[in-house]
Write a protein that holds these residues in place. Structure first.
Motif, PDB file in Angstrom:
ATOM      1  N   ASP A   1      -7.988   4.318   1.514  1.00  0.00           N
ATOM      2  CA  ASP A   1      -8.062   4.266   0.050  1.00  0.00           C
ATOM      3  C   ASP A   1      -7.097   5.262  -0.594  1.00  0.00           C
ATOM      4  OD1 ASP A   1      -9.924   2.223   0.069  1.00  0.00           O
ATOM      5  OD2 ASP A   1     -11.645   3.569  -0.155  1.00  0.00           O
ATOM      6  N   PHE A   2      -6.975   6.442   0.003  1.00  0.00           N
ATOM      7  CA  PHE A   2      -6.042   7.450  -0.506  1.00  0.00           C
ATOM      8  C   PHE A   2      -4.612   6.909  -0.467  1.00  0.00           C
ATOM      9  CE2 PHE A   2      -3.216  11.126   0.312  1.00  0.00           C
ATOM     10  CZ  PHE A   2      -3.426  11.816  -0.874  1.00  0.00           C
ATOM     11  N   ILE A   3      -4.240   6.292   0.644  1.00  0.00           N
ATOM     12  CA  ILE A   3      -2.895   5.729   0.787  1.00  0.00           C
ATOM     13  C   ILE A   3      -2.693   4.588  -0.207  1.00  0.00           C
ATOM     14  CG2 ILE A   3      -1.329   4.520   2.362  1.00  0.00           C
ATOM     15  CD1 ILE A   3      -2.829   6.048   4.676  1.00  0.00           C
ATOM     16  N   LYS A   4      -3.686   3.719  -0.325  1.00  0.00           N
ATOM     17  CA  LYS A   4      -3.596   2.584  -1.258  1.00  0.00           C
ATOM     18  C   LYS A   4      -3.424   3.080  -2.694  1.00  0.00           C
ATOM     19  CE  LYS A   4      -5.986  -1.653  -2.574  1.00  0.00           C
ATOM     20  NZ  LYS A   4      -6.882  -1.706  -3.690  1.00  0.00           N
ATOM     21  N   ASN A   5      -4.196   4.084  -3.078  1.00  0.00           N
ATOM     22  CA  ASN A   5      -4.088   4.634  -4.431  1.00  0.00           C
ATOM     23  C   ASN A   5      -2.704   5.225  -4.681  1.00  0.00           C
ATOM     24  OD1 ASN A   5      -6.711   3.892  -5.038  1.00  0.00           O
ATOM     25  ND2 ASN A   5      -7.563   5.889  -4.496  1.00  0.00           N
ATOM     26  N   ALA A   6      -2.134   5.894  -3.683  1.00  0.00           N
ATOM     27  CA  ALA A   6      -0.793   6.467  -3.824  1.00  0.00           C
ATOM     28  C   ALA A   6       0.254   5.359  -3.988  1.00  0.00           C
ATOM     29  CB  ALA A   6      -0.462   7.343  -2.626  1.00  0.00           C
ATOM     30  N   ILE A   7       0.098   4.297  -3.226  1.00  0.00           N
ATOM     31  CA  ILE A   7       1.029   3.171  -3.353  1.00  0.00           C
ATOM     32  C   ILE A   7       0.936   2.587  -4.760  1.00  0.00           C
ATOM     33  CG2 ILE A   7       1.509   0.807  -2.606  1.00  0.00           C
ATOM     34  CD1 ILE A   7       0.611   1.700   0.234  1.00  0.00           C
ATOM     35  N   GLU A   8      -0.280   2.361  -5.227  1.00  0.00           N
ATOM     36  CA  GLU A   8      -0.471   1.779  -6.558  1.00  0.00           C
ATOM     37  C   GLU A   8       0.045   2.695  -7.662  1.00  0.00           C
ATOM     38  OE1 GLU A   8      -4.655   0.883  -6.433  1.00  0.00           O
ATOM     39  OE2 GLU A   8      -4.285  -1.068  -5.473  1.00  0.00           O
ATOM     40  N   ALA A   9       0.029   4.004  -7.437  1.00  0.00           N
ATOM     41  CA  ALA A   9       0.544   4.972  -8.404  1.00  0.00           C
ATOM     42  C   ALA A   9       2.062   5.168  -8.266  1.00  0.00           C
ATOM     43  CB  ALA A   9      -0.173   6.309  -8.231  1.00  0.00           C
ATOM     44  N   GLU A  10       2.666   4.421  -7.361  1.00  0.00           N
ATOM     45  CA  GLU A  10       4.099   4.544  -7.063  1.00  0.00           C
ATOM     46  C   GLU A  10       4.464   5.959  -6.646  1.00  0.00           C
ATOM     47  OE1 GLU A  10       6.539   2.793 -10.102  1.00  0.00           O
ATOM     48  OE2 GLU A  10       5.591   0.834  -9.856  1.00  0.00           O
ATOM     49  N   ALA A  11       3.583   6.565  -5.836  1.00  0.00           N
ATOM     50  CA  ALA A  11       3.780   7.929  -5.361  1.00  0.00           C
ATOM     51  C   ALA A  11       3.773   7.985  -3.839  1.00  0.00           C
ATOM     52  CB  ALA A  11       2.695   8.835  -5.935  1.00  0.00           C
ATOM     53  N   CYS A  12       4.221   6.900  -3.227  1.00  0.00           N
ATOM     54  CA  CYS A  12       4.287   6.824  -1.772  1.00  0.00           C
ATOM     55  C   CYS A  12       5.658   6.292  -1.376  1.00  0.00           C
ATOM     56  CB  CYS A  12       3.182   5.918  -1.226  1.00  0.00           C
ATOM     57  SG  CYS A  12       3.153   5.801   0.576  1.00  0.00           S
ATOM     58  N   LEU A  13       6.353   7.070  -0.558  1.00  0.00           N
ATOM     59  CA  LEU A  13       7.662   6.680  -0.050  1.00  0.00           C
ATOM     60  C   LEU A  13       7.530   6.335   1.427  1.00  0.00           C
ATOM     61  CD1 LEU A  13       9.732   9.656  -1.527  1.00  0.00           C
ATOM     62  CD2 LEU A  13       9.461   7.355  -2.505  1.00  0.00           C
TER      63      LEU A  13
END
Length: 143
Positions: A30-42
Motif C-alpha cells: 500500500d505504501f508503494i502504491k500510494n507513492a506511485i499514485e502521488a507520482e513520488a516513485c521513480l
C-alpha cells in the motif's frame, strides 16, 4: 541501457516483488502504491526491466526526503541506487534533499557518501539500538 522513469500503477507488482525479495514480505504494498499514485516513485530500468525503485516526498520541513531506495538483490552493486539518487537530486522540487540509513547499514552509507551526501544528524529510538543517520545534499551541488 539504464534509465530512470516515474513509476506507474502497472509497475506495482514488479516493485512489490522486488521489495519482498529484500524484506521477505509484501507489507509495504500500500505504501508503494500510494507513492506511485502521488507520482513520488521513480524506477530504474535496465533494458526495460525494473532493477529498483526510489520513493520520496517533499514534506520534510519543506525539503525533499528520500524515504526508500530498493534495488533487486540480483542488480546490486551495478550503480542503480546511485542512478536513482542522482536523478532524484537533479529533478528535485526543493533546494535540499535529505535521506537516512541505519547505523548498521554500511552499504547504504557508502552509497550516500559516494553521491555527495553528507551526514546531517542522528535520530535515536526509531530502531532499538540502531540509530538512524540523516544525510543531506544541496541541489545546488548536483553539478
Amino acid at each position: 541501457m539504464k534509465k530512470v522513469v516515474k513509476a506507474s500503477v502497472d509497475d506495482l507488482d514488479q516493485l512489490v516483488e522486488i521489495d519482498s525479495e529484500v524484506i521477505g514480505n509484501t507489507s509495504r504494498k500500500d505504501f508503494i502504491k500510494n507513492a506511485i499514485e502521488a507520482e513520488a516513485c521513480l524506477i530504474a530500468l535496465e533494458n526495460d526491466e525494473v532493477a529498483g525503485y526510489l520513493i520520496y516526498d517533499t514534506h520534510f520541513f519543506g525539503c525533499s526526503f528520500i524515504s526508500m531506495i530498493i534495488v533487486s538483490p540480483a542488480k546490486r552493486r551495478k550503480g542503480f541506487a546511485s542512478l536513482l539518487m542522482n536523478h532524484m537530486v537533479s529533478h528535485s522540487e526543493t533546494e535540499k534533499v535529505f535521506s537516512s540509513a541505519n547505523r548498521s547499514n554500511h552499504d547504504m552509507q557508502k552509497v550516500f557518501e559516494a553521491n555527495g551526501f553528507v551526514e546531517s544528524g542522528v535520530i535515536e529510538n526509531l530502531d532499538e539500538g540502531d540509530p538512524e543517520i540523516v544525510y543531506f545534499k544541496s541541489v545546488k551541488e548536483k553539478q
